[in-house]
Write a protein that holds these residues in place. Structure first.
Motif, PDB file in Angstrom:
ATOM      1  N   ILE A   3       0.826  -1.203   0.000  1.00 34.77           N
ATOM      2  CA  ILE A   3       0.000   0.000   0.000  1.00 34.77           C
ATOM      3  C   ILE A   3       0.857   1.249   0.000  1.00 34.77           C
ATOM      4  N   ASP A   4       0.694   2.032  -1.046  1.00 31.53           N
ATOM      5  CA  ASP A   4       1.330   3.338  -1.160  1.00 31.53           C
ATOM      6  C   ASP A   4       0.354   4.375  -0.639  1.00 31.53           C
ATOM      7  N   GLY A   5       0.743   5.091   0.390  1.00 33.99           N
ATOM      8  CA  GLY A   5      -0.156   6.062   0.997  1.00 33.99           C
ATOM      9  C   GLY A   5      -0.519   7.218   0.094  1.00 33.99           C
ATOM     10  N   VAL A   6       0.347   7.565  -0.860  1.00 33.18           N
ATOM     11  CA  VAL A   6       0.019   8.663  -1.778  1.00 33.18           C
ATOM     12  C   VAL A   6      -1.207   8.297  -2.607  1.00 33.18           C
ATOM     13  N   ALA A   7      -1.189   7.097  -3.177  1.00 34.29           N
ATOM     14  CA  ALA A   7      -2.336   6.641  -3.966  1.00 34.29           C
ATOM     15  C   ALA A   7      -3.582   6.521  -3.097  1.00 34.29           C
ATOM     16  N   ALA A   8      -3.420   5.937  -1.912  1.00 37.12           N
ATOM     17  CA  ALA A   8      -4.576   5.756  -1.024  1.00 37.12           C
ATOM     18  C   ALA A   8      -5.174   7.092  -0.616  1.00 37.12           C
ATOM     19  N   ALA A   9      -4.327   8.054  -0.265  1.00 39.57           N
ATOM     20  CA  ALA A   9      -4.824   9.357   0.177  1.00 39.57           C
ATOM     21  C   ALA A   9      -5.476  10.127  -0.966  1.00 39.57           C
ATOM     22  N   THR A  10      -4.897  10.037  -2.156  1.00 38.97           N
ATOM     23  CA  THR A  10      -5.478  10.731  -3.313  1.00 38.97           C
ATOM     24  C   THR A  10      -6.874  10.196  -3.608  1.00 38.97           C
ATOM     25  N   ALA A  11      -6.999   8.877  -3.637  1.00 39.55           N
ATOM     26  CA  ALA A  11      -8.308   8.282  -3.908  1.00 39.55           C
ATOM     27  C   ALA A  11      -9.306   8.620  -2.809  1.00 39.55           C
ATOM     28  N   LEU A  12      -8.851   8.649  -1.567  1.00 38.42           N
ATOM     29  CA  LEU A  12      -9.746   8.951  -0.457  1.00 38.42           C
ATOM     30  C   LEU A  12     -10.206  10.399  -0.494  1.00 38.42           C
ATOM     31  N   VAL A  13      -9.290  11.327  -0.749  1.00 42.58           N
ATOM     32  CA  VAL A  13      -9.686  12.737  -0.847  1.00 42.58           C
ATOM     33  C   VAL A  13     -10.670  12.931  -1.998  1.00 42.58           C
ATOM     34  N   GLU A  14     -10.398  12.328  -3.139  1.00 39.16           N
ATOM     35  CA  GLU A  14     -11.325  12.449  -4.265  1.00 39.16           C
ATOM     36  C   GLU A  14     -12.711  11.941  -3.876  1.00 39.16           C
ATOM     37  N   GLY A  15     -12.772  10.789  -3.235  1.00 39.43           N
ATOM     38  CA  GLY A  15     -14.058  10.237  -2.834  1.00 39.43           C
ATOM     39  C   GLY A  15     -14.794  11.128  -1.857  1.00 39.43           C
ATOM     40  N   LEU A  16     -14.071  11.681  -0.884  1.00 35.08           N
ATOM     41  CA  LEU A  16     -14.694  12.569   0.096  1.00 35.08           C
ATOM     42  C   LEU A  16     -15.266  13.816  -0.572  1.00 35.08           C
ATOM     43  N   VAL A  17     -14.502  14.373  -1.510  1.00 31.71           N
ATOM     44  CA  VAL A  17     -14.993  15.566  -2.214  1.00 31.71           C
ATOM     45  C   VAL A  17     -16.238  15.232  -3.024  1.00 31.71           C
ATOM     46  N   ARG A  18     -16.239  14.076  -3.673  1.00 29.85           N
ATOM     47  CA  ARG A  18     -17.366  13.708  -4.536  1.00 29.85           C
ATOM     48  C   ARG A  18     -18.658  13.513  -3.742  1.00 29.85           C
ATOM     49  N   ILE A  19     -18.543  13.088  -2.482  1.00 32.50           N
ATOM     50  CA  ILE A  19     -19.769  12.924  -1.687  1.00 32.50           C
ATOM     51  C   ILE A  19     -20.047  14.145  -0.805  1.00 32.50           C
ATOM     52  N   GLY A  20     -19.321  15.225  -1.074  1.00 33.23           N
ATOM     53  CA  GLY A  20     -19.621  16.492  -0.413  1.00 33.23           C
ATOM     54  C   GLY A  20     -19.075  16.654   0.982  1.00 33.23           C
ATOM     55  N   MET A  21     -18.084  15.845   1.365  1.00 38.69           N
ATOM     56  CA  MET A  21     -17.528  15.939   2.706  1.00 38.69           C
ATOM     57  C   MET A  21     -16.510  17.086   2.801  1.00 38.69           C
ATOM     58  N   ARG A  22     -16.590  17.821   3.910  1.00 37.21           N
ATOM     59  CA  ARG A  22     -15.682  18.918   4.186  1.00 37.21           C
ATOM     60  C   ARG A  22     -15.138  18.759   5.606  1.00 37.21           C
ATOM     61  N   THR A  23     -14.059  19.460   5.904  1.00 30.77           N
ATOM     62  CA  THR A  23     -13.515  19.411   7.255  1.00 30.77           C
ATOM     63  C   THR A  23     -14.453  20.144   8.216  1.00 30.77           C
ATOM     64  N   SER A  24     -14.814  19.479   9.298  1.00 28.68           N
ATOM     65  CA  SER A  24     -15.711  20.093  10.273  1.00 28.68           C
ATOM     66  C   SER A  24     -15.076  21.350  10.872  1.00 28.68           C
ATOM     67  N   LYS A  25     -15.867  22.384  10.972  1.00 23.66           N
ATOM     68  CA  LYS A  25     -15.398  23.637  11.574  1.00 23.66           C
ATOM     69  C   LYS A  25     -16.124  23.924  12.888  1.00 23.66           C
ATOM     70  N   ARG A  26     -16.672  22.887  13.501  1.00 24.40           N
ATOM     71  CA  ARG A  26     -17.466  23.107  14.715  1.00 24.40           C
ATOM     72  C   ARG A  26     -16.597  23.407  15.928  1.00 24.40           C
ATOM     73  N   ARG A  27     -15.508  22.654  16.119  1.00 28.56           N
ATOM     74  CA  ARG A  27     -14.715  22.834  17.332  1.00 28.56           C
ATOM     75  C   ARG A  27     -13.223  22.830  17.017  1.00 28.56           C
ATOM     76  N   GLU A  28     -12.601  21.670  17.144  1.00 25.73           N
ATOM     77  CA  GLU A  28     -11.128  21.613  17.103  1.00 25.73           C
ATOM     78  C   GLU A  28     -10.540  22.128  15.801  1.00 25.73           C
TER      79      GLU A  28
END
Length: 243
Positions: free
Chosen positions: A200-225
């Motif tokens: 497992i290459d983390g660059v590939a894994a992270a790229t695919a994960l970020v793309e997937g998160l963006v496609r389903i409308g996920m953003r970094t929570s700005k509620r607290r921390e």
């Protein structure tokens, strides 16, 4: 969609290797912007290196927000500056260690980490514990190749890495190998073909994960921390740094 892939060290030849791995993992309609900061160490192999690199990471996220980036990959296995980057970014920010651990547990029950230098294994332990994978990670190993050695002497580095991966699989019950450096990205498929287990290459894994998160409308929570940090004066060496 635009994903910014940040190599926190300042070695641009390594950034190009990382860029190739990110492009290969992303969909055709995703724009990949791979960068190194204009400040920081040429390689990251210590806690001091990580502390210095984190400022450059923050600066690249700050610029990415101005440029309309949808998400970020932090392409160093120590994930330096990850939480600070999450404070600054609206979209998802994923570190390659974080992504690799998640990916490993989706293709097997257990995994082993094989990284560059033994002195970085403590940081790997810390991240495994922080991200909640203590029971799944069954080995922490190092091939004792410096980070820049991956770039400057790739054939010798590959042989050392392959030998360490084989030794690791011989001595533990790992179902997969997680590569512990972004500079190993170009060696992933060769290793997988030789070892016959998921590598497992983390660059590939992270790229695919970020793309997937963006496609389903996920953003970094700005509620607290991870709310945007309050503006404040910065003095001394970082006086010109703005966030």
């Amino acid at each position: 969609m635009k994903i910014k892939v940040i190599n926190p060290n300042t070695t641009w030849s390594m950034t190009r290797t990382i860029e190739q791995a990110a492009h290969a993992a992303a969909s055709a309609d995703v724009e990949i912007e791979a960068v190194s900061p204009n400040m920081g160490p040429v390689s990251i192999e210590s806690h001091s290196d990580e502390a210095l690199a984190a400022v450059g990471v923050m600066d690249e996220v700050r610029k990415g927000e101005l440029d309309g980036c949808d998400g970020y990959v932090l392409a160093c296995f120590g994930d330096p500056g990850l939480h600070a980057a999450q404070e600054l970014a609206q979209g998802p920010v994923v570190g390659i260690a974080q992504a690799a651990f998640h990916a490993a547990t989706l293709v097997g029950r257990s995994f082993a980490i094989v990284t560059t230098l033994g002195r970085t294994l403590g940081r790997a332990h810390d991240l495994v514990e922080e991200y909640g994978f203590t029971s799944q990670c069954v080995a922490y190993r190092a091939c004792e190749v410096p980070v820049l050695g991956l770039d400057e002497h790739p054939d010798a580095a590959y042989e050392a890495l392959l030998a360490e991966c084989r030794a690791t699989l011989d001595c533990c019950a790992a179902d997969s190998i997680v590569l512990g450096c972004a500079g190993m990205a170009g060696m992933c498929k060769r290793l997988e073909n030789e070892l016959h287990v998921p590598v497992i290459d983390g660059v590939a894994a992270a790229t695919a994960l970020v793309e997937g998160l963006v496609r389903i409308g996920m953003r970094t929570s700005k509620r607290r921390e991870f709310a945007n940090p309050p503006a404040k004066e910065v003095v001394g060496l970082l006086a010109d740094f703005t966030r």
